[in-house]
Scaffold this active site. Structure first.
Site, PDB file in Angstrom:
ATOM      1  N   HIS A  56       0.853  -1.195   0.000  1.00 33.15           N
ATOM      2  CA  HIS A  56       0.000   0.000   0.000  1.00 33.15           C
ATOM      3  C   HIS A  56       0.889   1.245   0.000  1.00 33.15           C
ATOM      4  CE1 HIS A  56       0.833  -0.579   4.279  1.00 33.15           C
ATOM      5  NE2 HIS A  56       0.353   0.625   4.565  1.00 33.15           N
ATOM      6  N   HIS A  58       1.324   4.005   1.925  1.00 32.92           N
ATOM      7  CA  HIS A  58       1.809   4.814   3.059  1.00 32.92           C
ATOM      8  C   HIS A  58       3.325   4.951   3.041  1.00 32.92           C
ATOM      9  CE1 HIS A  58      -2.058   4.287   5.669  1.00 32.92           C
ATOM     10  NE2 HIS A  58      -2.171   5.244   4.767  1.00 32.92           N
ATOM     11  N   ASP A  60       5.657   4.924   5.153  1.00 27.62           N
ATOM     12  CA  ASP A  60       6.512   3.991   5.890  1.00 27.62           C
ATOM     13  C   ASP A  60       6.577   2.612   5.238  1.00 27.62           C
ATOM     14  OD1 ASP A  60       3.811   3.584   6.659  1.00 27.62           O
ATOM     15  OD2 ASP A  60       4.406   2.647   8.536  1.00 27.62           O
ATOM     16  N   HIS A  61       5.971   2.479   4.071  1.00 26.47           N
ATOM     17  CA  HIS A  61       6.064   1.233   3.295  1.00 26.47           C
ATOM     18  C   HIS A  61       6.674   1.450   1.904  1.00 26.47           C
ATOM     19  CE1 HIS A  61       3.718  -1.461   6.013  1.00 26.47           C
ATOM     20  NE2 HIS A  61       3.381  -0.267   6.494  1.00 26.47           N
ATOM     21  N   HIS A 114      -7.459  -0.523   5.594  1.00 26.78           N
ATOM     22  CA  HIS A 114      -6.436   0.413   6.087  1.00 26.78           C
ATOM     23  C   HIS A 114      -6.202   1.504   5.047  1.00 26.78           C
ATOM     24  CE1 HIS A 114      -2.931   1.652   8.358  1.00 26.78           C
ATOM     25  NE2 HIS A 114      -2.150   1.508   7.293  1.00 26.78           N
ATOM     26  N   ASP A 133      -0.436  -4.119   6.639  1.00 23.03           N
ATOM     27  CA  ASP A 133      -1.214  -3.406   7.645  1.00 23.03           C
ATOM     28  C   ASP A 133      -2.701  -3.759   7.598  1.00 23.03           C
ATOM     29  OD1 ASP A 133       1.247  -2.321   8.101  1.00 23.03           O
ATOM     30  OD2 ASP A 133       0.627  -0.230   7.901  1.00 23.03           O
ATOM     31  N   HIS A 171       4.169  -4.496  11.054  1.00 23.47           N
ATOM     32  CA  HIS A 171       4.649  -3.759  12.231  1.00 23.47           C
ATOM     33  C   HIS A 171       4.757  -4.661  13.452  1.00 23.47           C
ATOM     34  CE1 HIS A 171       4.240   0.398  10.616  1.00 23.47           C
ATOM     35  NE2 HIS A 171       3.269  -0.145   9.898  1.00 23.47           N
TER      36      HIS A 171
END
Length: 255
Positions: A56, A58, A60-61, A114, A133, A171
């Site tokens: 996805h 985001h 942080d990915h 998410h 996530d 995570h």
């Protein structure tokens, strides 16, 4: 022969994952949170990635997508529904798309909730799924872009995978998830035993992943919407499965 997996930490609590097909030597990353830990893992293993499987959009990915593409010339795959938000993407995928890593077929499962286009990557031969996530150990992702019924449907897809399927998530949230799970399902002996193991692992700074679909079905309240004890605890004996899930998610948001 099953894929080889190297899991490591990125950023504060993200997991990075390198995958290698031993027959062909082909290597992939699942998401690219941060360049330095990924480069350290590549050096440690000697595995040079040729592919990123993005779950996805985001930051942080996908934060290291472009730097890794420049360094390794790799190909970036990700959800077609989020193509415009994924740096460096080369190929969009969706429900039913099939990819390969050497001799391994990779099934794409759309798991929105998410984010609107989130996907998970299932390796049926190796019996592994990468859920990022959507499904966490003892938890699920926050509902940023889609409502609870959509996430419930996504989790039902994952819950239907074989119980022995090994699950890697995005995570290290397991200890916090465990403490919440006990408020929803306090009488679950399997959950109580699992929490003790998790506390021991985290006390030694050890990862709590991977898990399995079977273990999550036995202990993760976000997959246990039909359990009579949970329904009784919530006062929702006659509610729909989706309504029970939504109430558990609502409680987690304020826990």
């Amino acid at each position: 022969m099953a894929i080889e997996i190297e899991q490591f930490m990125c950023l504060t609590d993200n997991f990075g994952v390198l995958l290698r097909d031993p027959a062909s030597g082909e290597v992939a990353l699942v998401d690219a949170p941060e360049e330095a830990p990924i480069l350290a893992a590549v050096k440690r293993t000697g595995w040079t990635p040729g592919l990123i499987l993005t779950t996805h959009h985001h930051a942080d990915h996908v934060g290291a997508n472009e730097a890794l593409k420049k360094r390794f010339g790799l190909r970036i795959v990700g959800p077609e529904a989020e193509r415009a938000k994924i740096p460096g993407i080369d190929h969009g995928v969706g429900e039913g798309s099939t990819l390969r890593l050497g001799g391994e077929a990779i099934e794409v499962i759309e798991t929105p909730g998410h984010t609107a286009g989130h996907v998970s990557y299932h390796f049926p031969k190796s019996k592994v799924v990468f859920t990022a996530d959507t499904l966490f150990a003892l938890g699920c992702g926050r509902l940023f872009e889609k409502p609870a019924p959509v996430m419930h449907a996504s989790l039902k897809k994952l819950a239907a995978l074989p119980h022995e399927t090994v699950v890697y998530c995005g995570h290290e949230y397991t200890l916090a998830n465990a403490r919440f799970a006990l408020t929803i399902d306090p009488g679950n002996a399997a959950l109580q035993a699992r929490v003790k193991k998790i506390e021991a692992l985290r006390a030694r700074d050890k990862p709590t992943l991977p898990t399995t679909i079977g273990e999550e079905l036995a202990t993760n309240p976000f997959l246990r919407w039909g359990d009579p004890a949970i329904r009784s605890n919530l006062g929702m004996e006659n509610a729909s499965d989706a309504e029970v899930f939504a109430e558990i998610r609502r409680r987690k948001d304020t826990f």
